[in-house]
Design a protein around this motif. Structure first.
Motif: not given
Length: 100
Positions: A20-25, A45, A95, A97, A81, A79
């Motif tokens: 899972l590629q995740l971006l916490i913006s 996360a 998931l 968060i 992974t 970002g």
């Protein structure tokens, strides 16, 4: 298969892993703390087993973005992974968060 670089910079292949590629913006309009203080916010996360019966399920994978200080509108732009058992597993994962 999941192909990725390991911690030593070497290419690594593992069977049966999900990725899972995740971006916490960012977050917007968080509440101020006691006395009107601006919050110091951390975003984290984690991947946990879905339907775990314990109140504090053991995370499979956990990540955190650096703390954003003194703002109700923190910008993280981090970002990640995440890899976890999943492709050939009968266990479902979810998931989670959290801002704290």
């Amino acid at each position: 298969t999941l192909d990725e670089w390991d911690e030593g910079g070497r290419f690594n292949t593992r069977q049966g892993m999900a990725i899972l590629q995740l971006l916490i913006s960012e977050a917007k309009n968080l509440r101020k703390g006691a006395g009107g203080r601006l919050p110091d916010t951390v975003a984290s996360a984690r991947i946990i087993e879905k339907g775990s019966s314990s109140k504090q399920p053991a995370p499979v994978t956990t990540i955190s973005a650096p703390r954003c200080k003194n703002t109700i509108n923190p910008v993280f732009e981090e970002g990640f992974t995440l890899s976890f058992p999943g492709l050939n597993s009968s266990v479902e994962h979810q998931l989670e968060i959290t801002l704290w």
